[in-house]
Design an enzyme around this catalytic site. Structure first.
Site, PDB file in Angstrom:
ATOM      1  N   LYS A  71       0.796  -1.201   0.056  1.00  0.00           N
ATOM      2  CA  LYS A  71      -0.139   0.144   0.085  1.00  0.00           C
ATOM      3  C   LYS A  71       0.785   1.271  -0.067  1.00  0.00           C
ATOM      4  CE  LYS A  71      -4.147  -2.048   1.968  1.00  0.00           C
ATOM      5  NZ  LYS A  71      -5.207  -1.970   3.030  1.00  0.00           N
ATOM      6  N   GLY A 134       0.145   0.835  12.406  1.00  0.00           N
ATOM      7  CA  GLY A 134       0.649   0.415  10.986  1.00  0.00           C
ATOM      8  C   GLY A 134      -0.150   1.078   9.706  1.00  0.00           C
ATOM      9  N   GLY A 135       0.048   0.503   8.678  1.00  0.00           N
ATOM     10  CA  GLY A 135      -0.717   1.345   7.705  1.00  0.00           C
ATOM     11  C   GLY A 135      -2.204   1.234   7.508  1.00  0.00           C
ATOM     12  N   THR A 158       4.417  -1.254  20.755  1.00  0.00           N
ATOM     13  CA  THR A 158       5.682  -0.367  20.810  1.00  0.00           C
ATOM     14  C   THR A 158       5.245   1.098  20.593  1.00  0.00           C
ATOM     15  OG1 THR A 158       6.879  -2.135  19.820  1.00  0.00           O
ATOM     16  CG2 THR A 158       8.028   0.254  20.133  1.00  0.00           C
ATOM     17  N   GLY A 235     -14.092  -7.881   9.640  1.00  0.00           N
ATOM     18  CA  GLY A 235     -13.943  -6.805   8.494  1.00  0.00           C
ATOM     19  C   GLY A 235     -14.703  -7.256   7.259  1.00  0.00           C
TER      20      GLY A 235
END
Length: 265
Positions: A71, A134-135, A158, A235
């Protein structure tokens, strides 16, 4: 005598890609309009991504759905990009304009919001917690912000890795154990959701959603239910809704998603 329709070529590109449900979704949409439509899966390593995309469009391809891990690279490859793709820093949809230039869009966020609405889960006024930084999280944050939640927070294993998103999206905060309870939890992580959620305050009877679908979503959904969230969903619906937006961009036709939500793919 009617002329034979030209075959329209589209595909989903990623690695791994065998699990993707995008082909039957897009083929079902195409049947609604009687399109001669070919939608394939392309397994592609990162180092081959740019060349594969350029060759696909040079050979007459109409559109590409882009999944992990490509992506961010999809956005970088495009000559032009939608505001939502630029905000996300990633693209999940590629096409070409009349001059053959590649354009990029990100339909993940709008797909999520549309599916939440279909499920009767509002975002406005809710305290929303997103797991992961993340993405996938970046792709949904713009759409969630646009729905005006009372609070929007990230939690990542993290914390330092969440800093870039916190800087990019003003008003998004880092979730802590001292926060007021969150009423809507959205997991974007592939694993570890249970351990992450165990440290955070959740509103009993609230809602949970995992961007994964099928077996991949079950660990997170099980953890959400065990912690008191009652309306928990995977999802699959988001996959359908984001695909509908991409389909409309490629073909100028808006498909009916209801038959697919009812199990029609």
């Amino acid at each position: 005598m009617m002329a034979e329709q030209t075959l329209i070529r589209c595909a989903v590109i990623g690695q791994p890609i065998a699990h993707s449900k995008s082909p039957p979704i897009h083929q079902a949409f195409a049947r609604q309009f009687g399109l001669q439509h070919d939608y394939q899966k392309i397994d592609c390593a990162p180092e081959q991504f740019a060349a594969t995309v350029q060759q696909f469009f040079a050979d007459g391809g109409r559109g590409l759905s882009v999944t992990l891990p490509h992506k961010p690279a999809a956005l970088a490859l495009a000559a032009q990009a939608s505001d939502r793709a630029q905000l996300a820093g990633a693209a999940n949809t590629l096409g070409v304009d009349s001059n053959g230039a590649i354009w990029a869009d990100n339909t993940d966020g709008i797909g999520l919001v549309r599916d939440l609405a279909r499920l009767g889960i509002g975002v406005k006024g809710q305290r929303v917690l997103v797991l992961g930084a993340g993405g996938a999280a970046a792709g949904i944050l713009p759409a969630l912000q646009a729905e005006q939640p009372a609070a929007l927070a990230l939690f990542n294993r993290t914390p330092a890795n969440a800093v870039p998103l916190l800087k990019r999206f003003a008003g998004v905060q880092l979730a802590t154990a001292a926060d007021a309870p969150y009423s809507l939890v959205i997991s974007t992580v592939s694993s570890g959701a249970a351990a992450m959620l165990a440290t955070l305050p959740l509103q009993a009877g609230g809602s949970g959603y995992d961007l994964n679908y099928g077996e991949r979503a079950e660990p997170a959904l099980t953890a959400m239910r065990a912690l008191g969230l009652s309306g928990c969903h995977d999802g699959r619906g988001m996959l359908i809704e984001q695909a509908a937006v991409a389909f409309a961009r490629w073909h100028g036709l808006t498909p009916d998603t209801a038959p697919l939500h009812a199990g029609g793919f």
